[in-house]
Design a protein around this motif. Structure first.
Motif, mmCIF file in Angstrom:
data_model
loop_
_atom_site.group_PDB
_atom_site.id
_atom_site.type_symbol
_atom_site.label_atom_id
_atom_site.label_comp_id
_atom_site.label_asym_id
_atom_site.label_seq_id
_atom_site.Cartn_x
_atom_site.Cartn_y
_atom_site.Cartn_z
ATOM 1 N N UNK A 106 51.468 39.549 34.833
ATOM 2 C CA UNK A 106 50.167 39.517 34.177
ATOM 3 C C UNK A 106 49.129 38.967 35.153
ATOM 4 N N UNK A 107 48.029 39.699 35.276
ATOM 5 C CA UNK A 107 46.909 39.239 36.092
ATOM 6 C C UNK A 107 45.866 38.629 35.161
ATOM 7 N N UNK A 108 45.429 37.421 35.481
ATOM 8 C CA UNK A 108 44.420 36.725 34.679
ATOM 9 C C UNK A 108 43.267 36.343 35.613
ATOM 10 N N UNK A 109 42.059 36.790 35.276
ATOM 11 C CA UNK A 109 40.898 36.453 36.107
ATOM 12 C C UNK A 109 39.896 35.642 35.291
ATOM 13 N N UNK A 110 39.449 34.561 35.903
ATOM 14 C CA UNK A 110 38.475 33.658 35.284
ATOM 15 C C UNK A 110 37.220 33.644 36.151
ATOM 16 N N UNK A 111 36.070 33.795 35.530
ATOM 17 C CA UNK A 111 34.800 33.730 36.271
ATOM 18 C C UNK A 111 34.232 32.330 36.169
ATOM 19 N N UNK A 112 33.703 31.836 37.270
ATOM 20 C CA UNK A 112 33.090 30.495 37.303
ATOM 21 C C UNK A 112 31.638 30.651 36.836
ATOM 22 N N UNK A 113 31.331 30.126 35.661
ATOM 23 C CA UNK A 113 29.990 30.314 35.099
ATOM 24 C C UNK A 113 29.117 29.062 35.219
#
Length: 250
Positions: free
Chosen positions: A223-230
């Motif tokens: 599973x690929x999980x991407x989080x954006x730094x907001x």
């Protein structure tokens, strides 16, 4: 030794299925990487995986699957600054550098001998330009002003829950950048995502991509999980060494 023709042909098909080009130079570098990895593994514990087909799928192909998130692929193609945190034997960083030579990759690990090996590999493959070797713990690097919030992409295949990984990685991501975690099966990952919601919020992140898939040849689920730094990470994070793993943010 090198990768055999059938394994190399299958590997070519697999990476092309990700939308990546697999010219002769790329394939030759991966074949050379296999030789170097296996030779070094005889005198140093780098990996329990030594079968050529398993190495090609579980290390090489798996390291490139983060491009399933097309935003991540665009960043790598642009030559962005990348941090491979807890790189170990150089995965996913070395395969990424082979495929995206313009990417500027910092390889981070707390074990110096693994970093020495990676440095040798990068030189042998002729891909050392734009690469940095960094001997550090994540908890320390996250407070280093030369590294904190400077990377467009931070990635890790390290074995840690998503809450802990987020505390290691997000302090290094610049606002607007991305943290990609390369995880295992879907059910476990979804449980980790649920548990990590508060950590992501505290650390300035927002989940923007999640995709589960099977590796070729039934070699496991990923599973690929991407989080954006907001938003910027509060200065108190990461906490001192040991705490993120012993007491994950909840």
């Amino acid at each position: 030794m090198a990768l055999s023709a059938p394994v190399l042909a299958e590997f070519k098909t697999n990476i092309e299925s990700l939308g990546l080009p697999a010219d002769e130079d790329v394939l030759q570098k991966f074949s050379q990487l296999f030789d170097l990895l296996i030779a070094k593994n005889e005198v140093m514990n780098l990996t329990a995986i030594t079968d050529e087909k398993e190495v090609a799928i579980k290390h090489f192909y798996d390291s490139l699957t983060l491009v399933k998130d097309r935003k991540v692929m665009e960043l790598l193609q642009s030559g962005c600054r990348v941090c491979d945190l807890g790189t170990g034997a150089g995965f996913p960083g070395i395969p990424i550098k082979i495929m995206f030579p313009k990417a500027e990759i910092t390889f981070v690990d707390s074990v110096q001998k693994k970093l020495t090996y990676i440095d040798e590999i990068l030189t042998a493959l002729g891909i050392h330009e734009g690469c940095t070797i960094c001997h550090s713990r994540a908890e320390d690097l996250g407070h280093d002003p030369d590294s904190r919030e400077t990377f467009a992409l931070v990635t890790s295949r390290a074995v840690a829950n998503l809450s802990t990984l987020s505390e290691y990685c997000l302090p290094l991501v610049k606002v607007g950048g991305y943290f990609t975690a390369m995880k295992g099966d879907k059910v476990q990952t979804e449980s980790e995502i649920t548990s990590a919601q508060k950590a992501l919020s505290l650390l300035g992140g927002k989940l923007v991509f999640q995709q589960s898939f099977d590796l070729p040849e039934e070699m496991g689920e990923r599973t690929i999980v991407t989080v954006r730094k907001i938003k910027s990470t509060p200065k108190k994070f990461p906490r001192k060494a040991g705490l993120p793993s012993k007491e994950p943010l909840k």
